[in-house]
Motif scaffolding. Structure first.
Motif, PDB file in Angstrom:
ATOM      1  N   ASN A   1       0.866  -1.220  -0.029  1.00 55.51           N
ATOM      2  CA  ASN A   1       0.009  -0.127  -0.075  1.00 55.51           C
ATOM      3  C   ASN A   1       0.737   1.311   0.137  1.00 55.51           C
ATOM      4  O   ASN A   1       1.521   1.698   1.112  1.00 55.51           O
ATOM      5  N   LYS A   2       1.017   1.965  -1.211  1.00 59.33           N
ATOM      6  CA  LYS A   2       2.083   3.168  -1.254  1.00 59.33           C
ATOM      7  C   LYS A   2       1.165   4.551  -0.640  1.00 59.33           C
ATOM      8  O   LYS A   2       2.012   5.361  -0.712  1.00 59.33           O
ATOM      9  N   LEU A   3       0.086   4.235  -0.464  1.00 54.19           N
ATOM     10  CA  LEU A   3      -0.558   5.755   0.149  1.00 54.19           C
ATOM     11  C   LEU A   3      -0.938   5.623   1.590  1.00 54.19           C
ATOM     12  O   LEU A   3      -1.280   7.097   1.828  1.00 54.19           O
ATOM     13  N   GLY A   4      -0.534   4.715   2.295  1.00 51.11           N
ATOM     14  CA  GLY A   4      -1.032   4.629   3.655  1.00 51.11           C
ATOM     15  C   GLY A   4      -2.504   4.750   3.928  1.00 51.11           C
ATOM     16  O   GLY A   4      -3.256   4.885   3.075  1.00 51.11           O
ATOM     17  N   GLN A   5      -3.008   5.374   5.202  1.00 52.91           N
ATOM     18  CA  GLN A   5      -4.338   5.554   5.436  1.00 52.91           C
ATOM     19  C   GLN A   5      -4.720   7.132   5.167  1.00 52.91           C
ATOM     20  O   GLN A   5      -3.876   8.046   5.646  1.00 52.91           O
ATOM     21  N   VAL A   6      -5.830   7.084   4.848  1.00 50.76           N
ATOM     22  CA  VAL A   6      -6.355   8.645   4.415  1.00 50.76           C
ATOM     23  C   VAL A   6      -7.255   9.033   5.538  1.00 50.76           C
ATOM     24  O   VAL A   6      -8.258   8.215   6.105  1.00 50.76           O
ATOM     25  N   THR A   7      -7.571  10.343   5.542  1.00 50.81           N
ATOM     26  CA  THR A   7      -8.810  10.724   6.328  1.00 50.81           C
ATOM     27  C   THR A   7     -10.035  11.059   5.591  1.00 50.81           C
ATOM     28  O   THR A   7     -11.270  10.425   5.830  1.00 50.81           O
ATOM     29  N   LEU A   8     -10.066  11.631   4.360  1.00 54.59           N
ATOM     30  CA  LEU A   8     -11.110  11.979   3.530  1.00 54.59           C
ATOM     31  C   LEU A   8     -10.800  11.544   2.106  1.00 54.59           C
ATOM     32  O   LEU A   8      -9.648  11.783   1.615  1.00 54.59           O
ATOM     33  N   TYR A   9     -11.674  10.707   1.633  1.00 56.57           N
ATOM     34  CA  TYR A   9     -11.514  10.199   0.118  1.00 56.57           C
ATOM     35  C   TYR A   9     -12.713  10.667  -0.645  1.00 56.57           C
ATOM     36  O   TYR A   9     -13.872  10.528  -0.159  1.00 56.57           O
ATOM     37  N   GLN A  10     -12.417  11.349  -1.850  1.00 55.13           N
ATOM     38  CA  GLN A  10     -13.379  11.533  -2.890  1.00 55.13           C
ATOM     39  C   GLN A  10     -13.484  10.515  -3.664  1.00 55.13           C
ATOM     40  O   GLN A  10     -12.755  10.094  -4.380  1.00 55.13           O
ATOM     41  N   SER A  11     -14.542   9.644  -3.556  1.00 54.24           N
ATOM     42  CA  SER A  11     -14.897   8.443  -4.136  1.00 54.24           C
ATOM     43  C   SER A  11     -14.586   8.550  -5.523  1.00 54.24           C
ATOM     44  O   SER A  11     -15.023   9.562  -6.323  1.00 54.24           O
ATOM     45  N   SER A  12     -13.921   7.632  -6.035  1.00 50.88           N
ATOM     46  CA  SER A  12     -13.544   7.489  -7.456  1.00 50.88           C
ATOM     47  C   SER A  12     -14.711   7.435  -8.649  1.00 50.88           C
ATOM     48  O   SER A  12     -15.791   6.888  -8.038  1.00 50.88           O
ATOM     49  N   ARG A  13     -14.461   7.823  -9.757  1.00 57.25           N
ATOM     50  CA  ARG A  13     -15.818   7.361 -10.864  1.00 57.25           C
ATOM     51  C   ARG A  13     -16.959   7.919 -10.175  1.00 57.25           C
ATOM     52  O   ARG A  13     -17.937   7.434 -10.455  1.00 57.25           O
TER      53      ARG A  13
END
Ligand code: ZN
Length: 355
Positions: free
Chosen positions: A214-226
């Motif tokens: 996992n190159k991104l680690g964990q995130v707080t807020l994610y804008q859902s893809s597509r």
């Protein structure tokens, strides 16, 4: 000595203001396109994408958001990729407000998207920067790192990322149309708060970002893809690795969330078992461990089933396109990691603490 006091007072007042001004993120309603306006704690702005053409509807909505945010100009504009729902509003917007620098994935394009690259080149002449994974978009006050561009992704892990156990038996899918694969995705960091926006990046690239490491680690807020359809995106091994706390879905009334994902072939080698996963995109997001809330730009009129949409308080727009008022969703982030998300339709707001 007294003559120095006013200057000292001004410095003190300035540093107090600098500390208390939040990072603001506006998800502007562009009816299933994308337009995300970021205003850093220093006041510098970054707009990611400009919505559709449709008269000048989306350019006007973006301009209105810049005025709400008190901006005289857009310092940085990132066009994630050259599709109508992401760059269509640019020609009109560039006549409404000055734009400083432009960022994009470069000139590779299919013939059907050439007009969008051409309109971008016209608006960005002399002010264009082509970015690659690992580059920073220089917004003062936050760290904005490019994690994907032009069919490439980060080479090494950032943000505490490491080996991902979810990759075992994870399903792989065929690549989607190249323009989506070229999407410029970014990870924005402000203290503990991490905002991941991969726009229209597909399942295959998500797997490159998430497996085996996992190159991104964990995130707080994610804008859902597509736009929330997760159509050819939303790989469970990726979603489980980034472990978002809050998701914002930039869907339209009949685009994105609620669309059925059946266009992209599974590449599972015959006989190999893969872990089962939730096919409905809302439920797939909602069932992620650690998720606290999902906010939506629109109620899906394709699939208004309440179990396939978030709570009405957290949906900015309930109408079809012609009647839509274009309400936004806004996140305001403090340096401490405390952040609130607000629905401009009803003023409903919730506060969270970044993990
Ligand atoms: Zn799109």
């Amino acid at each position: 000595m007294t003559r120095f006091l006013p200057a000292l007072f001004l410095v003190a007042a300035w540093s107090l203001a600098a500390q208390t001004r939040p990072l603001d993120i506006y998800w502007i309603d562009v009816e299933g396109g994308a337009a995300t306006l970021i205003v850093s704690p220093t006041g510098e702005s970054l707009l990611i994408d400009t919505g559709w053409t449709v008269g000048d509807r989306d350019a006007k909505r973006i301009y209105a958001a810049t005025q709400e945010a008190g901006l005289k100009r857009i310092d940085h504009l990132l066009i994630s990729h050259f599709h109508a729902d992401h760059v269509g509003g640019l020609a009109a917007l560039s006549k409404m407000i000055p734009i400083g620098r432009f960022f994009d994935h470069g000139d590779a394009i299919e013939p059907q998207n050439q007009q969008w690259l051409d309109s971008y080149k016209a608006a960005s002449a002399g002010k264009r920067t082509i970015v690659k994974p690992g580059d920073a978009i220089p917004v003062k006050g936050v760290r904005t790192l490019v994690v994907s561009s032009d069919e490439r992704v980060l080479a090494t892990a950032i943000n505490g990322g490491g080996p991902n156990p979810l990759c075992t038996d994870a399903e792989q899918k065929a690549p989607v149309a190249p323009e989506n694969q070229r999407t410029v995705g970014v990870l924005l960091t402000y203290g503990k708060f991490k905002f991941l926006d991969l726009i229209d990046l597909d399942w295959e690239k998500e797997m490159e970002l998430a497996c085996p490491v996992n190159k991104l680690g964990q995130v707080t807020l994610y804008q859902s893809s597509r736009h929330g359809s997760l159509d050819g995106a939303g790989a469970p091994a990726f979603l489980g690795a980034i472990r978002p706390q809050v998701v914002v879905v930039n869907n339209g009334p009949r685009k994105g969330l609620g669309q059925v994902d059946n266009t992209v072939k599974s590449l599972t080698p015959s006989g190999k078992r893969t872990a089962p996963y939730e096919k409905n995109s809302y439920q797939r997001l909602a069932k992620q461990p650690g998720i606290e809330d999902i906010w939506q730009q629109h109620l899906s009129l394709l699939d208004p089933d309440p179990s396939h949409n978030t709570g009405e308080n957290m949906i900015a727009n309930l109408e079809d396109t012609a009647e839509c008022k274009g309400h936004w969703i806004k996140a305001s982030v403090q340096q401490s990691g405390k952040f609130s998300v607000t629905n401009s339709r009803n003023g409903f707001s919730k506060t969270y603490l970044a993990r």
